[in-house]
Design a protein around this motif. Structure first.
Motif, PDB file in Angstrom:
ATOM      1  N   GLU A  50      -7.079  -1.944  -0.841  1.00  0.00           N
ATOM      2  CA  GLU A  50      -6.190  -2.654   0.312  1.00  0.00           C
ATOM      3  C   GLU A  50      -6.314  -1.732   1.407  1.00  0.00           C
ATOM      4  N   VAL A  51      -7.079  -2.132   2.677  1.00  0.00           N
ATOM      5  CA  VAL A  51      -7.241  -1.244   3.700  1.00  0.00           C
ATOM      6  C   VAL A  51      -5.729  -1.154   4.290  1.00  0.00           C
ATOM      7  N   MET A  52      -5.248  -2.157   4.525  1.00  0.00           N
ATOM      8  CA  MET A  52      -3.813  -2.437   5.224  1.00  0.00           C
ATOM      9  C   MET A  52      -3.112  -3.326   4.707  1.00  0.00           C
ATOM     10  N   SER A  53      -2.115  -2.815   4.053  1.00  0.00           N
ATOM     11  CA  SER A  53      -1.078  -3.626   3.184  1.00  0.00           C
ATOM     12  C   SER A  53      -0.503  -4.860   4.249  1.00  0.00           C
ATOM     13  N   ARG A  55       1.254  -6.854   7.000  1.00  0.00           N
ATOM     14  CA  ARG A  55       2.274  -6.321   8.107  1.00  0.00           C
ATOM     15  C   ARG A  55       2.349  -7.374   8.920  1.00  0.00           C
ATOM     16  N   GLU A  81      -0.510 -10.133   8.812  1.00  0.00           N
ATOM     17  CA  GLU A  81      -1.985  -9.508   8.676  1.00  0.00           C
ATOM     18  C   GLU A  81      -2.171  -8.379   7.701  1.00  0.00           C
ATOM     19  N   LYS A  83      -5.622  -6.450   5.288  1.00  0.00           N
ATOM     20  CA  LYS A  83      -6.943  -6.125   5.441  1.00  0.00           C
ATOM     21  C   LYS A  83      -7.477  -5.381   3.857  1.00  0.00           C
TER      22      LYS A  83
END
Lengths: 157, 198, 371
Positions: A50-53, A55, A81, A83
């Motif tokens: 998970e690059v970006m949880s 949000r 969003e 990523k």
């Protein structure tokens, strides 16, 4: 008198390329269980990061007005969003509203397509089925709305 | 994984503190898993992740291959890669030649009198930042004066001094090092070389 | 009376905040966010439009927290907006891709596709319905079941219709000027404050997030004679428009690669305004121009009023306040106007003392002279 020339979308439209535009339309407009099922399958079988949880953020809506054909900003819509990275491919999930789960699932599916995982080929049939049921649902809703269409009668004076 | 709420806000508080107390060293800590492959210092990418978003542009100054890092920054933060004279942020990687930095320093944005905030913020990597050294800092946020030691050369400091001459125009700098330390030098800070002039 | 610096009031303020909570709770009733969301459509749409943030859940929360005060709810939502990062810009939205829920024209009886009334209160009697006092969940279920059954389950068509715009037909007939597609990147009033003369994009962005009452009043003033625009509504359409985002950091221009992110409900209006065009000194030609109105959610009055004001501002030569962009654009924002008015409640002890002093001085002067 001007003639009827409506743009329509047809149920028998069919096949064609399952590109990202079409795929995200189906996954977001359709039942969110489909995105969950696809994503969970990938999470079980592939290492992912998970690059970006998920949000919250904003997307500014850019519009074309019909008086002068120019562009302007209508206002912002809240989006969620996420990523996710699979096989060095970062996939993005973006969806209007506060939908953490769906955003994450969309990101996983996006990276699965970017990484060309074999599962993505198998999904096509399911996506097409879902697309058809979305369209049927829309036509049904439109049919209901068309009941409010005015039938003018010319009066004899 | 990036935890926007906890990590980035903590980093932001530290950067803000360092920016308001020029010359004071802060250490950035994160819970970010180190599986992330970044070809720059931890303090550099934490600063990048904290300050960058889709509304800003950046430019990397380096003599080495920088395509991967550019792509990574864009993917993680949505920031745009831009030419040096348009970039909101200028990132100088460690080991960059003095001449390359001087050229960038000469062409970066310093704002205009109506919008002095339209200036570049520099993120400059050092091997080591040391509190106390040959650079004497004074100005707002500093009681009397403070001294620091950086890796970057005196001529770069002189070039920086040249570009902040016309306050409120100028550039703000964030120095990072290999030990996750940061130190800030805003445009309001006067730097004098020990035993020399500005 | 000299200048005295004062402080204090902390305890009074804390007690006041408690009192505010007390007022909200003392009825001992809980209103659910989802209740607000499913029963207060108009309110939610108005709050989202004036706050310039589309998010029905948060709008409902703001309404609950603000105890139904519009200005407070808009303020809360606008404030929340400022805490969120702007991640993306949408691809250009074109309303001919709208899923139309309502669409009427006051200019033509026979518009292609027909007049679709959709859901509107235009034809209600405006008599209070006292039965609603005792409305039950069972009664709602019953009504919905009956409504479902009324309709035939068969699909009459296999096609989904996208309604063309009324103006497109008129343009094809040459009755309206066809404007070249203008792709000038639009300005953004959330990033750069208004300066005058404003660009068209700044005007539209300011108008669309204007306070409903203010936009309506100024539009009405123009109609009544404090302005030179009296339009005929060419088309009002309400429906959902799909929103797409281009993939970040991909250089392809291929729209097939876009992300679909969902849809938002909007109201859009084109008003037709006859204008006399002076071509070569003698000849006066009558032509139509279009006023454009749009807003988040279903709010037809605001959108129509906006279309009047849009047309007014396109003609600054008229000497009416409704044609003066500074007058219109700087006074219709909810947060700005309510904020400035309510700041008058803040202590002005010193400025007022100095005003008193001058009045006292003048009076003394007068008395002296009278002697």
């Amino acid at each position: 008198m001007v003639t009827w020339r409506q743009v329509t979308m047809n149920l028998e439209g069919g096949r064609g390329m399952m590109n990202r535009r079409r795929r995200t339309e189906i996954l977001i407009q359709g039942n969110s269980d489909l995105a969950r099922e696809f994503a969970e399958h990938i999470m079980e079988h592939y290492p992912y990061r998970e690059v970006m949880s998920p949000r919250y953020g904003l997307t500014m809506i850019k519009m074309r007005e019909t008086a002068k054909n120019s562009l302007f900003h209508l206002g912002e819509v809240l989006v969620t969003e996420a990523k996710v990275e699979i096989k060095q491919q970062i996939g993005i999930g973006i969806v209007i509203g506060m939908k953490e789960e769906l955003a994450k699932h969309l990101a996983i599916i996006d990276s699965a397509f970017k990484a060309n995982l074999k599962e993505t080929k198998e999904w096509e049939e399911r996506l097409l089925e879902e697309e058809e049921s979305i369209l049927t649902e829309k036509i049904k809703k439109q049919t209901e709305l068309l009941e409010t269409r005015v039938q003018f009668e010319t009066m004899d004076m | 994984m990036i935890d926007v709420v906890h990590d980035m806000q903590a980093v932001f508080r530290k950067l803000l503190h360092s920016m308001s107390r020029p010359g004071e060293v802060s250490t950035l800590k994160s819970t970010i898993a180190h599986t992330d492959r970044w070809s720059c210092h931890e303090a550099t990418y934490l600063t990048i992740l904290t300050l960058f978003d889709a509304e800003v542009s950046f430019h990397i100054v380096s003599n080495k291959q920088k395509k991967n890092l550019e792509k990574q920054i864009a993917e993680y933060t949505l920031a745009r890669n831009a030419p040096i004279d348009e970039a909101d942020f200028v990132i100088v990687l460690q080991g960059t030649k003095e001449q390359t930095i001087l050229e960038a320093m000469g062409t970066c944005k310093i704002g205009n009198l109506l919008d002095p905030q339209h200036a570049a913020t520099w993120i400059v990597e050092n091997e080591r930042i040391v509190q106390e050294g040959n650079l004497i800092l004074s100005g707002p946020g500093i009681q009397q004066q403070t001294t620091i030691q950086l890796d970057i050369s005196d001529s770069i400091i002189q070039a920086r001094n040249e570009r902040i001459k016309e306050f409120p125009l100028g550039i703000d700098m964030i120095l990072t090092d290999a030990k996750s330390q940061v130190l800030c030098i805003p445009r309001t800070t006067t730097i004098v070389l020990k035993g020399g002039t500005q | 009376m000299g200048y005295v610096a004062v402080k204090g009031g902390t305890e009074a303020i804390e007690a006041s905040l408690k009192r505010l909570t007390y007022e909200r709770l003392r009825g001992r009733e809980v209103i659910e966010i989802k209740t607000i969301q499913s029963t207060m459509r108009g309110l939610i749409d108005q709050v989202m439009s004036e706050a310039s943030l589309y998010e029905p859940n948060l709008a409902a929360l703001a309404i609950k927290q603000a105890e139904g005060s519009m200005e407070e709810a808009v303020f809360l939502l606008r404030a929340h907006r400022s805490t969120l990062p702007r991640l993306y810009y949408s691809q250009t939205v074109e309303t001919d891709r709208m899923f139309v829920e309502r669409r009427i024209s006051a200019s033509f009886k026979d518009i292609p596709g027909g007049q679709l009334l959709g859901a509107t209160s235009d034809y209600t009697h405006r008599l209070l319905d006292f039965q609603l006092i005792h409305e039950t969940k069972e009664a709602i279920e019953q009504w919905l079941t009956d409504y479902e059954q009324e309709r035939s389950p068969k699909l009459p068509s296999k096609n989904l219709i996208y309604f063309s715009k009324v103006v497109d037909y008129l343009r094809e007939e040459g009755l309206f000027t066809e404007h070249e597609v203008d792709n000038t990147p639009p300005d953004d009033i959330t990033k750069k404050s208004l300066e005058f003369p404003a660009s068209r994009s700044e005007r539209l962005q300011t108008l669309t997030r204007g306070q409903t009452g203010a936009v309506t009043s100024l539009g009405y003033a123009s109609l009544r004679g404090y302005g030179q625009v009296h339009p005929t509504v060419g088309e009002v359409r309400v429906g959902m428009v799909p929103i797409y985002v281009a993939p970040p950091n991909e250089t392809t221009e291929d729209q097939e690669n876009d992300y679909y992110i969902g849809e938002v409900k909007i109201t859009e209006v084109e008003s037709f305004v006859p204008v006399t065009k002076n071509y070569n000194q003698q000849e006066n030609d009558l032509e139509f121009e279009i006023g454009y109105g749009i807003c988040f959610g279903q709010n037809e009055t605001k959108a129509i009023a906006m279309s009047i004001l849009d047309q007014c501002l396109e003609h600054p030569e008229a000497s009416f306040p409704t044609h003066d962009e500074e007058f219109v654009l700087l006074h219709i924002d909810s947060v700005e106007s309510t904020g400035f008015i309510s700041h008058l409640k803040l202590p002005h002890y010193v400025t007022f003392q100095s005003k008193l002093d001058s009045v006292r001085g003048v009076k003394q002067e007068v008395r002296k002279n009278a002697k």
